[in-house]
Design an enzyme around this catalytic site. Structure first.
Site, PDB file in Angstrom:
ATOM      1  N   ARG A  14       0.849  -1.194   0.000  1.00  0.00           N
ATOM      2  CA  ARG A  14       0.000   0.000   0.000  1.00  0.00           C
ATOM      3  C   ARG A  14       0.884   1.242   0.000  1.00  0.00           C
ATOM      4  NH1 ARG A  14      -5.170  -1.390   2.787  1.00  0.00           N
ATOM      5  NH2 ARG A  14      -5.102  -3.646   2.872  1.00  0.00           N
ATOM      6  N   LEU A  18       1.681   0.984  -4.240  1.00  0.00           N
ATOM      7  CA  LEU A  18       0.628   1.254  -5.213  1.00  0.00           C
ATOM      8  C   LEU A  18      -0.706   1.398  -4.497  1.00  0.00           C
ATOM      9  CD1 LEU A  18       0.156   1.136  -8.304  1.00  0.00           C
ATOM     10  CD2 LEU A  18      -0.010  -1.343  -8.105  1.00  0.00           C
ATOM     11  N   LEU A  30      -4.355   0.855  -4.595  1.00  0.00           N
ATOM     12  CA  LEU A  30      -5.354   0.108  -5.364  1.00  0.00           C
ATOM     13  C   LEU A  30      -6.756   0.678  -5.200  1.00  0.00           C
ATOM     14  CD1 LEU A  30      -4.154  -3.567  -4.812  1.00  0.00           C
ATOM     15  CD2 LEU A  30      -3.887  -2.138  -6.839  1.00  0.00           C
ATOM     16  N   LYS A  31      -6.875   1.733  -4.412  1.00  0.00           N
ATOM     17  CA  LYS A  31      -8.187   2.366  -4.292  1.00  0.00           C
ATOM     18  C   LYS A  31      -8.399   3.378  -5.416  1.00  0.00           C
ATOM     19  CE  LYS A  31      -9.745   0.196  -0.720  1.00  0.00           C
ATOM     20  NZ  LYS A  31     -10.371  -1.065  -1.082  1.00  0.00           N
ATOM     21  N   GLY A  42     -10.316 -14.584   9.723  1.00  0.00           N
ATOM     22  CA  GLY A  42      -9.790 -15.628  10.605  1.00  0.00           C
ATOM     23  C   GLY A  42      -8.281 -15.553  10.670  1.00  0.00           C
ATOM     24  N   HIS A  43      -7.714 -16.326  11.573  1.00  0.00           N
ATOM     25  CA  HIS A  43      -6.265 -16.448  11.688  1.00  0.00           C
ATOM     26  C   HIS A  43      -5.901 -17.909  11.906  1.00  0.00           C
ATOM     27  CE1 HIS A  43      -6.713 -12.090  12.562  1.00  0.00           C
ATOM     28  NE2 HIS A  43      -5.711 -12.052  11.702  1.00  0.00           N
ATOM     29  N   ILE A  50      -5.137 -19.894  14.194  1.00  0.00           N
ATOM     30  CA  ILE A  50      -5.771 -20.734  15.223  1.00  0.00           C
ATOM     31  C   ILE A  50      -7.177 -21.178  14.788  1.00  0.00           C
ATOM     32  CG2 ILE A  50      -6.733 -18.809  16.602  1.00  0.00           C
ATOM     33  CD1 ILE A  50      -5.804 -20.415  19.117  1.00  0.00           C
ATOM     34  N   ASN A  51      -7.876 -20.312  14.043  1.00  0.00           N
ATOM     35  CA  ASN A  51      -9.211 -20.671  13.567  1.00  0.00           C
ATOM     36  C   ASN A  51      -9.130 -21.750  12.493  1.00  0.00           C
ATOM     37  OD1 ASN A  51      -9.251 -17.262  13.661  1.00  0.00           O
ATOM     38  ND2 ASN A  51     -10.531 -18.412  15.077  1.00  0.00           N
ATOM     39  N   TYR A  52      -8.163 -21.591  11.596  1.00  0.00           N
ATOM     40  CA  TYR A  52      -8.026 -22.558  10.504  1.00  0.00           C
ATOM     41  C   TYR A  52      -7.593 -23.925  11.066  1.00  0.00           C
ATOM     42  CZ  TYR A  52      -7.615 -17.968   8.260  1.00  0.00           C
ATOM     43  OH  TYR A  52      -7.812 -16.665   7.877  1.00  0.00           O
ATOM     44  N   ASP A  71      -0.824 -21.296   9.131  1.00  0.00           N
ATOM     45  CA  ASP A  71      -0.223 -20.189   8.374  1.00  0.00           C
ATOM     46  C   ASP A  71       0.938 -20.660   7.497  1.00  0.00           C
ATOM     47  OD1 ASP A  71      -1.870 -18.237   9.328  1.00  0.00           O
ATOM     48  OD2 ASP A  71      -0.377 -17.198  10.539  1.00  0.00           O
TER      49      ASP A  71
END
Ligand SMILES: C[C@H](CCC[C@H](C)C(=O)SCCNC(=O)CCNC(=O)[C@H](O)C(C)(C)COP(=O)(O)OP(=O)(O)OC[C@H]1O[C@@H](n2cnc3c(N)ncnc32)[C@H](O)[C@@H]1OP(=O)(O)O)[C@H]1CC[C@H]2[C@@H]3[C@H](O)C[C@@H]4C[C@H](O)CC[C@]4(C)[C@H]3C[C@H](O)[C@]12C
Length: 382
Positions: free
Chosen positions: A36, A55, A57-58, A121-122, A124-126, A152
């Protein structure tokens, strides 16, 4: 290097995609990270060998710039929530239409379909959703996530890198790109195939933390030494277990059988008592060079300086004096040659990359003055 000549556009993400990009870079790919604008500090600590383009992207112009970069590349790696790239007009359909050889890797938690696909999610959720988290942890304790290693990095970044390499290999025959839907839930579950497929062997019949490989067995656990450090014990096979007993100075005849589950608590107490009698260094001297499968539990810095790891050069130091693991595995003819110079500053390579991808100088100036792209220089270190 194995991936020399491969051009990757990596959209800046949190942890799994940066790891994937770093693997590709270590093995020779040219990785351009798209950051960004107006970022004060790079969040990517896995930026080895990458270049950075900043860059926005908005803005439609920013989207057009990214499109031009993507369609001249081999791989796009995107770590956003499902639908983000499509909303920008940069979905795989659009890009593959313009570059049918493009490999479009989408690294997400829940994948591109299913009712959770758009949910945050992160790791631990996955991990929880993969089924594996329920198996991790000590007896009578709640489930415990082993850092953010499994979803991860193993099931996410690494699995995505595998998908990319497979797609590259396939493209060398078909000439066609494809879309990679890398879900960290599925990647983690796949890493855990052994747990799924060995259930019929009875390896996981007991509650969490009471099985052979989940710290239930006294011969597969860690023990505290007299100096507050730890030793790791993995003496599974009888011939190795015998060497463990011998090294501990115990009399095998006076101990219960190794595989007697009901005696495991007592055996663990015995091992714990004995390990607590000597320092880690003393135990290391006793077990070094034996097949007892006993090793010191090393903190990161000691792992780096351990003679075995030093002999193999398992860790490297970069220009910022930062130590990290060298890329694995080691390929005999075309090994990885990780970049040792400092990590890129956000936007450091904006101008040079845009020039290389065919933007003329006047256009670059216009993008800069409109705030669509940003060029930054590394600050001198005092
Ligand atoms: C180290 C910490 C990270 C820990 C990792 C953690 C444990 C993980 O598990 S990472 C795995 C996360 N999951 C995924 O990656 C799955 C797929 N992705 C997603 O599901 C989502 O992206 C999301 C849930 C992760 C994030 O959702 P979010 O709503 O934020 O984003 P998206 O919906 O995806 O949309 C993205 C939007 O952004 C727009 N975009 C993208 N690029 C650009 C661009 N170039 N220009 C403009 N806009 C852009 C895009 O268009 C989308 O917009 P819309 O929404 O409008 O569509 C680190 C975690 C926190 C860090 C610290 C923190 O940041 C503060 C400090 C910052 C400093 O700089 C560095 C130090 C910090 C302390 C920092 C340190 C560490 O990095 C952290 C602790």
């Amino acid at each position: 290097m194995a991936l020399a000549g491969v051009r990757v556009i990596e959209l800046a993400g949190l942890a799994p995609a940066p790891f994937c990009g770093m693997i590709l870079s270590d093995f020779g790919a040219r990785v351009i990270r798209v950051d960004r604008t107006k970022v004060t500090m790079a969040m990517d600590s896995l930026a080895r060998g990458k270049q950075s383009v900043a860059l926005n992207l908005k803005s439609p112009q920013g989207v057009a710039v990214l499109k031009k970069l993507c369609i001249q590349s081999d791989i796009v790696l995107e770590p956003y929530r499902k639908g983000v790239m499509e909303k920008l007009g940069l979905g795989p359909e659009e890009l593959l239409k313009e570059n049918p050889r493009l490999i479009y890797a989408r690294l997400t938690g829940y994948g591109q379909s299913g009712s959770y696909a758009k949910t945050a999610g992160h790791d631990i959720n996955y991990l929880a959703m993969s089924g594996l988290l329920s198996m991790l942890g000590r007896s009578s304790e709640k489930p415990y996530a082993p850092l953010n290693l499994v979803a991860d990095f193993a099931g996410g970044g690494l699995m995505c890198a595998l998908g990319i390499v497979l797609a590259l290999l396939e493209r060398s025959k078909s000439g066609q790109g494809q879309i990679i839907d890398a879900s960290m839930v599925e990647g983690a579950a796949y890493v855990g195939s052994f747990m799924w497929k060995s259930r019929s062997l009875g390896l996981w019949n007991r509650p969490r933390g009471e099985n052979m490989l989940d710290s239930g067995a006294p011969f597969y656990d860690t023990y505290q030494t007299s100096d507050g450090k730890h030793m790791a014990v993995g003496a599974i096979e009888p011939q190795f277990y015998d060497q463990l007993i011998q090294g501990l100075g115990l009399d095998a005849a006076s101990l219960p059988p190794q595989m007697s589950f009901s005696d495991w608590p007592e055996l663990r107490r015995t091992f714990a008592r004995v390990f607590a009698e000597k320092t880690q260094a003393e135990w290391s001297r006793i077990f070094d060079g034996t097949d007892a499968c006993v090793t010191p539990v090393l903190p990161l810095d000691e792992a780096r300086s351990h003679p075995h790891n030093r002999e193999r050069g398992s860790f490297l130091m970069d220009a910022q004096d930062e130590v990290s693991p060298r890329p694995a595995p080691v390929l005999s003819r075309t090994p990885a040659r990780p970049c040792l110079s400092r990590d890129p500053v956000v936007g450091e390579h904006t101008r040079s990359v845009l020039e290389e991808y065919g933007f003329d100088p006047a256009h670059i100036e216009q993008l800069l003055s409109a705030g669509v792209v940003e060029c930054n220089k590394a600050k001198a270190r005092l």
